[in-house]
Design an enzyme around this catalytic site. Structure first.
Site, PDB file in Angstrom:
ATOM      1  N   PRO A   1       4.647  -6.963   2.339  1.00 15.45           N
ATOM      2  CA  PRO A   1       5.162  -7.366   1.025  1.00 15.45           C
ATOM      3  C   PRO A   1       5.845  -6.179   0.341  1.00 15.45           C
ATOM      4  O   PRO A   1       5.365  -5.050   0.441  1.00 15.45           O
ATOM      5  CB  PRO A   1       3.910  -7.786   0.253  1.00 15.45           C
ATOM      6  CG  PRO A   1       2.813  -7.909   1.238  1.00 15.45           C
ATOM      7  CD  PRO A   1       3.194  -7.113   2.448  1.00 15.45           C
TER       8      PRO A   1
ATOM      9  N   GLY B   1       2.740  -1.498  -2.949  1.00 14.64           N
ATOM     10  CA  GLY B   1       1.884  -0.358  -2.604  1.00 14.64           C
ATOM     11  C   GLY B   1       1.533  -0.286  -1.130  1.00 14.64           C
ATOM     12  O   GLY B   1       0.663   0.489  -0.736  1.00 14.64           O
ATOM     13  N   LEU B   2       2.217  -1.085  -0.299  1.00 15.33           N
ATOM     14  CA  LEU B   2       1.907  -1.059   1.140  1.00 15.33           C
ATOM     15  C   LEU B   2       2.913  -0.222   1.934  1.00 15.33           C
ATOM     16  O   LEU B   2       2.930  -0.270   3.160  1.00 15.33           O
ATOM     17  CB  LEU B   2       1.831  -2.477   1.704  1.00 15.33           C
ATOM     18  CG  LEU B   2       0.583  -3.274   1.324  1.00 15.33           C
ATOM     19  CD1 LEU B   2       0.635  -4.675   1.890  1.00 15.33           C
ATOM     20  CD2 LEU B   2      -0.684  -2.571   1.810  1.00 15.33           C
TER      21      LEU B   2
ATOM     22  N   ALA C   1       8.930   3.183   2.803  1.00 15.27           N
ATOM     23  CA  ALA C   1       8.769   4.273   3.783  1.00 15.27           C
ATOM     24  C   ALA C   1       8.898   3.723   5.202  1.00 15.27           C
ATOM     25  O   ALA C   1       9.528   4.340   6.065  1.00 15.27           O
ATOM     26  CB  ALA C   1       7.419   4.947   3.597  1.00 15.27           C
TER      27      ALA C   1
ATOM     28  N   ASP D   1       3.570   8.539   2.554  1.00 14.53           N
ATOM     29  CA  ASP D   1       3.897   7.202   3.088  1.00 14.53           C
ATOM     30  C   ASP D   1       4.741   7.288   4.361  1.00 14.53           C
ATOM     31  O   ASP D   1       4.460   6.618   5.355  1.00 14.53           O
ATOM     32  CB  ASP D   1       4.671   6.379   2.042  1.00 14.53           C
ATOM     33  CG  ASP D   1       3.775   5.837   0.943  1.00 14.53           C
ATOM     34  OD1 ASP D   1       2.654   6.359   0.794  1.00 14.53           O
ATOM     35  OD2 ASP D   1       4.192   4.908   0.236  1.00 14.53           O
TER      36      ASP D   1
HETATM   37  O1  PMV Z   1       2.728   2.511  -4.196  1.00 16.41           O
HETATM   38  P1  PMV Z   1       3.306   3.299  -3.092  1.00 16.41           P
HETATM   39  O2  PMV Z   1       3.170   2.710  -1.755  1.00 16.41           O
HETATM   40  O3  PMV Z   1       4.724   3.692  -3.378  1.00 16.41           O
HETATM   41  O4  PMV Z   1       2.424   4.676  -3.010  1.00 16.41           O
HETATM   42  C1  PMV Z   1       2.634   5.669  -3.948  1.00 16.41           C
HETATM   43  C2  PMV Z   1       1.597   6.751  -3.844  1.00 16.41           C
HETATM   44  C3  PMV Z   1       1.725   7.805  -4.946  1.00 16.41           C
HETATM   45  O5  PMV Z   1       0.727   8.790  -4.686  1.00 16.41           O
HETATM   46  C4  PMV Z   1       1.489   7.217  -6.312  1.00 16.41           C
HETATM   47  C5  PMV Z   1       3.101   8.455  -4.937  1.00 16.41           C
HETATM   48  C6  PMV Z   1       3.378   9.315  -3.721  1.00 16.41           C
HETATM   49  O6  PMV Z   1       4.562   9.658  -3.548  1.00 16.41           O
HETATM   50  O7  PMV Z   1       2.469   9.682  -2.968  1.00 16.41           O
END
Ligand code: PMV
Length: 313
Positions: free
Chosen positions: A86, A90-91, A95, A137
């Site tokens: 999705p 946050g997955l 990246a 990521d």
């Molecule tokens: O939500 P995501 O998958 O973009 O993860 C971000 C993680 C953070 O620590 C908030 C930002 C980062 O660049 O590590």
């Protein structure tokens, strides 16, 4: 026949250390069994991208690859992107895209597969997207498995592959796509840091203790996974990256004896993206999710990093 290449890269979850990682603290991540696929094929009609909404991302990735690899023309291509991850929850979908498309170009240009270089270029693509990413990521999506990751400085990032025990059954609950982007959430924490540096540093130090707790858990030294998840969530709430709606949902999970935390940048206006959920009795979590009509699914951790699915002429 035209040359056709298909590459896949995994999404990720962060067990502990999100946000703190931007400030040089360690994080523990795992690749998951949801992947993004990039197919490239030679074409005679310039660049075509499917789905077409992805065109600007592909163009931007192409520019970065061309600059970093110092290659001239990479224009007559058909690029097809499909994903099980999705987007924007946050997955690590962006990246995974950066890693998969970079690897596909390496294959296309018949360059030796070099994960270090691929990871570096994917980080460059991520940087254009998110301003100040930690690089965690793209590193987990490149190498897969479980990683301990740390960004010491922009130039110096260290990580170590973690050999782990069999991980207990974990679920992901999608609390919904956050209104805010990752960049906006990182900026929110930065503003909090500027206002109250001591308070935020103290929270990051506590996050680091939880991250170390996860390392112990992974090496079988500590067994309280639930407590680690719960403490991590409390600290993320203290950092101000979890919405009221998501907190209410997490309290409900805790009420039935479970544990949950957001994973990734989070969100405060409405939704906070993906949550990791754990219960010693998974059936309890499953019936809770049914009752609450939650979008919940089981996740496999420690999956393989970037992979060539097809390279044929
Ligand atoms: O939500 P995501 O998958 O973009 O993860 C971000 C993680 C953070 O620590 C908030 C930002 C980062 O660049 O590590």
């Amino acid at each position: 026949m035209a040359k056709k290449i298909k590459v896949s890269a995994p999404g990720k979850i962060i067990l502990s250390g999100e946000h703190a990682v931007v400030y040089g603290y360690p994080e523990v991540l795992s690749a998951i069994d949801k992947r993004l696929f990039v197919e490239i094929e030679e074409s005679k009609a310039g660049l075509s991208v499917f789905p077409s909404e992805g065109r600007s991302y592909v163009e931007h990735a192409l520019e970065t690859v061309k600059t970093k690899l110092e290659v001239g023309k990479l224009d007559n291509l058909k690029v097809v992107v499909s994903s099980e991850i999705p987007i924007g929850c946050g997955l690590g979908s962006s990246a995974a895209f950066a890693v998969a498309i970079t690897t596909a170009f390496f294959e296309f240009l018949k360059l030796p597969r070099n994960l270090k270089k691929i990871n570096e270029i994917a980080y460059g693509i991520e940087k254009k997207q998110h301003n100040n990413p930690s690089g965690g990521d793209n590193t987990i999506s490149t190498y897969g498995g479980f990683l301990l990751y740390r960004k010491e400085t922009e130039m110096f990032k260290v990580f170590s592959s973690l050999k782990t025990r069999v991980f207990p059954s974990l679920f992901l609950i999608n609390s919904g796509k956050p209104i805010e982007t990752t960049g906006e959430m990182v900026d929110r924490v930065r503003r909090f840091y500027l206002r109250s540096p001591l308070k935020v540093e103290k929270t990051f130090k506590e996050v680091e203790q939880v991250t170390r707790g996860f390392l112990k858990f992974l090496s079988k030294e500590e067994s309280n996974l639930g407590e680690l998840v719960k403490t991590n969530e409390e600290l993320l709430e203290r950092l101000g990256v979890v919405s009221k709606k998501t907190m209410r949902l997490i309290r409900k999970v805790e009420k039935i004896g479970g544990f949950a935390k957001i994973s990734g940048a989070g969100g405060v206006k409405e939704n906070s993206g993906i949550m990791i959920a754990y219960h010693a009795d998974p059936e309890k979590l499953i019936s809770f999710a049914e009752k609450e009509r939650l979008d919940m699914f089981r996740v496999k951790l420690g999956e393989k990093g970037v992979r060539i699915e097809q390279n044929a002429c």
